[in-house]
Design an enzyme around this catalytic site. Structure first.
Site, PDB file in Angstrom:
ATOM      1  N   SER A 141       0.846  -1.195   0.000  1.00 17.34           N
ATOM      2  CA  SER A 141       0.000   0.000   0.000  1.00 17.34           C
ATOM      3  C   SER A 141       0.876   1.237   0.000  1.00 17.34           C
ATOM      4  CB  SER A 141      -0.876   0.029   1.256  1.00 17.34           C
ATOM      5  OG  SER A 141      -1.556   1.267   1.364  1.00 17.34           O
ATOM      6  N   TYR A 155      -1.796  -0.441  10.348  1.00 17.21           N
ATOM      7  CA  TYR A 155      -1.901  -0.972   8.980  1.00 17.21           C
ATOM      8  C   TYR A 155      -0.692  -0.539   8.150  1.00 17.21           C
ATOM      9  CZ  TYR A 155      -3.744  -1.050   4.135  1.00 17.21           C
ATOM     10  OH  TYR A 155      -3.914  -1.231   2.789  1.00 17.21           O
TER      11      TYR A 155
HETATM   12  P1  NAD Z   1     -11.368  -5.742   0.059  1.00 11.65           P
HETATM   13  O1  NAD Z   1     -11.748  -5.602   1.480  1.00 11.65           O
HETATM   14  O2  NAD Z   1     -12.408  -5.555  -0.991  1.00 11.65           O
HETATM   15  O3  NAD Z   1     -10.649  -7.149  -0.217  1.00 11.65           O
HETATM   16  C1  NAD Z   1      -9.846  -7.758   0.731  1.00 11.65           C
HETATM   17  C2  NAD Z   1      -9.986  -9.234   0.563  1.00 11.65           C
HETATM   18  O4  NAD Z   1      -9.178  -9.906   1.545  1.00 11.65           O
HETATM   19  C3  NAD Z   1     -11.423  -9.706   0.798  1.00 11.65           C
HETATM   20  O5  NAD Z   1     -11.763 -10.654  -0.187  1.00 11.65           O
HETATM   21  C4  NAD Z   1     -11.369 -10.338   2.186  1.00 11.65           C
HETATM   22  O6  NAD Z   1     -12.340 -11.356   2.374  1.00 11.65           O
HETATM   23  C5  NAD Z   1      -9.953 -10.909   2.153  1.00 11.65           C
HETATM   24  N1  NAD Z   1      -9.461 -11.226   3.480  1.00 11.65           N
HETATM   25  C6  NAD Z   1      -9.485 -10.452   4.597  1.00 11.65           C
HETATM   26  N2  NAD Z   1      -8.959 -11.114   5.635  1.00 11.65           N
HETATM   27  C7  NAD Z   1      -8.602 -12.332   5.172  1.00 11.65           C
HETATM   28  C8  NAD Z   1      -8.032 -13.470   5.772  1.00 11.65           C
HETATM   29  N3  NAD Z   1      -7.720 -13.477   7.081  1.00 11.65           N
HETATM   30  N4  NAD Z   1      -7.789 -14.560   4.996  1.00 11.65           N
HETATM   31  C9  NAD Z   1      -8.111 -14.558   3.688  1.00 11.65           C
HETATM   32  N5  NAD Z   1      -8.680 -13.509   3.065  1.00 11.65           N
HETATM   33  C10 NAD Z   1      -8.916 -12.414   3.806  1.00 11.65           C
HETATM   34  O7  NAD Z   1     -10.188  -4.708  -0.137  1.00 11.65           O
HETATM   35  P2  NAD Z   1      -9.173  -4.391  -1.349  1.00 11.65           P
HETATM   36  O8  NAD Z   1      -9.099  -2.934  -1.398  1.00 11.65           O
HETATM   37  O9  NAD Z   1      -9.490  -5.162  -2.559  1.00 11.65           O
HETATM   38  O10 NAD Z   1      -7.819  -4.929  -0.675  1.00 11.65           O
HETATM   39  C11 NAD Z   1      -6.948  -5.850  -1.283  1.00 11.65           C
HETATM   40  C12 NAD Z   1      -5.532  -5.508  -0.867  1.00 11.65           C
HETATM   41  O11 NAD Z   1      -5.227  -4.199  -1.354  1.00 11.65           O
HETATM   42  C13 NAD Z   1      -5.326  -5.446   0.658  1.00 11.65           C
HETATM   43  O12 NAD Z   1      -4.085  -6.030   0.989  1.00 11.65           O
HETATM   44  C14 NAD Z   1      -5.285  -3.958   0.941  1.00 11.65           C
HETATM   45  O13 NAD Z   1      -4.538  -3.645   2.090  1.00 11.65           O
HETATM   46  C15 NAD Z   1      -4.629  -3.457  -0.324  1.00 11.65           C
HETATM   47  N6  NAD Z   1      -4.823  -2.024  -0.579  1.00 11.65           N
HETATM   48  C16 NAD Z   1      -6.041  -1.520  -0.908  1.00 11.65           C
HETATM   49  C17 NAD Z   1      -6.163  -0.151  -1.136  1.00 11.65           C
HETATM   50  C18 NAD Z   1      -7.463   0.498  -1.512  1.00 11.65           C
HETATM   51  O14 NAD Z   1      -7.514   1.715  -1.628  1.00 11.65           O
HETATM   52  N7  NAD Z   1      -8.537  -0.260  -1.740  1.00 11.65           N
HETATM   53  C19 NAD Z   1      -5.068   0.679  -0.988  1.00 11.65           C
HETATM   54  C20 NAD Z   1      -3.848   0.124  -0.650  1.00 11.65           C
HETATM   55  C21 NAD Z   1      -3.733  -1.229  -0.446  1.00 11.65           C
END
Ligand code: NAD
Length: 246
Positions: A141, A155
Site C-alpha cells: 500500500s 496498517y
Molecule cells: P477488500 O476488502 O475488498 O478485499 C480484501 C480481501 O481480503 C477480501 O476478499 C477479504 O475477504 C480478504 N481477506 C481479509 N482477511 C482475510 C483473511 N484473514 N484470509 C483470507 N482472506 C482475507 O479490499 P481491497 O481494497 O481489494 O484490498 C486488497 C488488498 O489491497 C489489501 O491487501 C489492501 O490492504 C490493499 N490495498 C487496498 C487499497 C485500496 O484503496 N482499496 C489501498 C492500498 C492497499
C-alpha cells in the site's frame, strides 16, 4: 502464455478484479476466500465462463494450517503454480495508535504481516518445486510510505513489513528465477474503506491526488497481471506505486 496462479482474498475488490483479468487472459486461477464462499464461487464461475480453470479455496491467511492446505489443494486441483498474488488484507476503524486495543493490533498483524509471511513462504516452497520461472506479487500500500497518521498507523506499519519482505525475498529467490515485486495502491474504490468506517474515503481522498480521482480495482489488476506475466521477466525487488501521483 498460460499461467496458473493463486490469489489470496480474491472474493472481492482488487483480488477479484485480478482473478477476472487473469481468467480473461486464459490463466487458471485459485480464488482464496476466508468466509464469503458465495462471492468466491461467483468469481470462479466467471473465470470458467471465460474458458480457464478455477477453484475456490477457503483459508484464513493468518492460520498456518489453512495456508498449507490452501497450497496443497490448489496444486492438487490445478497443477504446479506459476505465480502467487498475496492480496488478502484488512484495515480497521480510523483512530490513533494511543486508542488502539491489543485485540485490534494483534488481528492487524496476524492478517497483514503473518498472513503475508505465511503465504510468501508457501509461495517460495511451491514455486521452487516447479523448476520453472515464477512470480510473486505482494499487494502492499502507499500507506507504507505515507504512514496513515490518525487513521491506521498499525496498517501502514504492516505494509512497511510487506515492502521489506519484497526486497529480501526477491534476493533470496532471484537465483531460482522467481521474481518478487509489490504494487502499492491507494484510494482504490473497494469495500475495504467501509470496514475502516469511511465508505467514501477513496472518492474523497482520490479527488485530492494529482490525478484528481480514485483508482479502480481493474487498474491495479493490470499491474499485478503484468508483474506475474513473462512480460516483466527482468523486473524484481521493486514497487509499482498506484496512488494517482500521491
Ligand atoms: P477488500 O476488502 O475488498 O478485499 C480484501 C480481501 O481480503 C477480501 O476478499 C477479504 O475477504 C480478504 N481477506 C481479509 N482477511 C482475510 C483473511 N484473514 N484470509 C483470507 N482472506 C482475507 O479490499 P481491497 O481494497 O481489494 O484490498 C486488497 C488488498 O489491497 C489489501 O491487501 C489492501 O490492504 C490493499 N490495498 C487496498 C487499497 C485500496 O484503496 N482499496 C489501498 C492500498 C492497499
Amino acid at each position: 502464455m498460460s499461467n496458473t496462479i493463486l490469489i489470496t482474498g480474491a472474493s472481492r475488490g482488487i483480488g477479484r478484479a485480478t482473478a477476472l483479468k487473469a481468467g480473461a487472459m486464459g490463466w487458471n486461477v485459485a480464488v482464496n476466500y476466508v468466509n464469503d464462499a458465495g462471492a468466491a464461487g461467483a468469481v470462479v464461475a466467471k473465470v470458467v465462463n471465460a474458458g480457464a480453470r478455477a477453484i475456490a479455496v477457503q483459508a484464513d491467511v493468518a492460520s498456518e494450517i489453512d495456508v498449507e492446505r490452501m497450497f496443497l489443494q490448489t496444486i492438487d486441483d490445478l497443477g504446479p503454480l506459476d505465480g502467487v498474488v498475496i492480496n488478502a488484507g484488512i484495515v480497521a476503524p480510523a483512530t490513533t495508535l494511543a486508542e488502539m486495543s491489543i485485540e485490534r493490533l494483534r488481528r492487524m498483524v496476524d492478517v497483514n504481516v503473518m498472513g503475508t509471511l505465511l503465504t510468501a513462504r508457501g509461495a517460495a516452497r511451491a514455486l521452487s518445486q516447479t523448476g520453472k520461472p515464477g512470480s510473486i506479487v505482494i499487494v502492499s500500500s502507499a500507506a507504507s510510505r505515507l504512514g496513515s497518521a490518525g487513521e491506521y498507523v498499525d496498517y501502514a506499519a504492516c505494509k512497511g513489513a510487506a515492502d521489506t519482505l519484497t526486497i529480501g525475498l526477491s534476493r533470496e529467490l532471484g537465483p531460482k528465477g522467481i521474481r518478487v515485486n509489490a504494487v502499492r495502491p491507494a484510494f482504490i474504490e473497494t469495500d475495504i474503506h467501509a470496514s475502516g468506517g469511511r465508505p467514501d474515503r477513496a472518492g474523497v481522498l482520490g479527488a485530492t491526488t494529482p490525478m484528481g480521482r480514485p483508482g479502480q480495482p481493474d487498474e491495479v489488476a493490470e499491474a499485478i497481471t503484468w508483474l506475474i506475466s513473462d512480460a516483466s521477466s527482468y523486473v524484481t525487488g521493486t514497487f509499482v506505486d498506484m496512488s494517482g501521483g500521491r
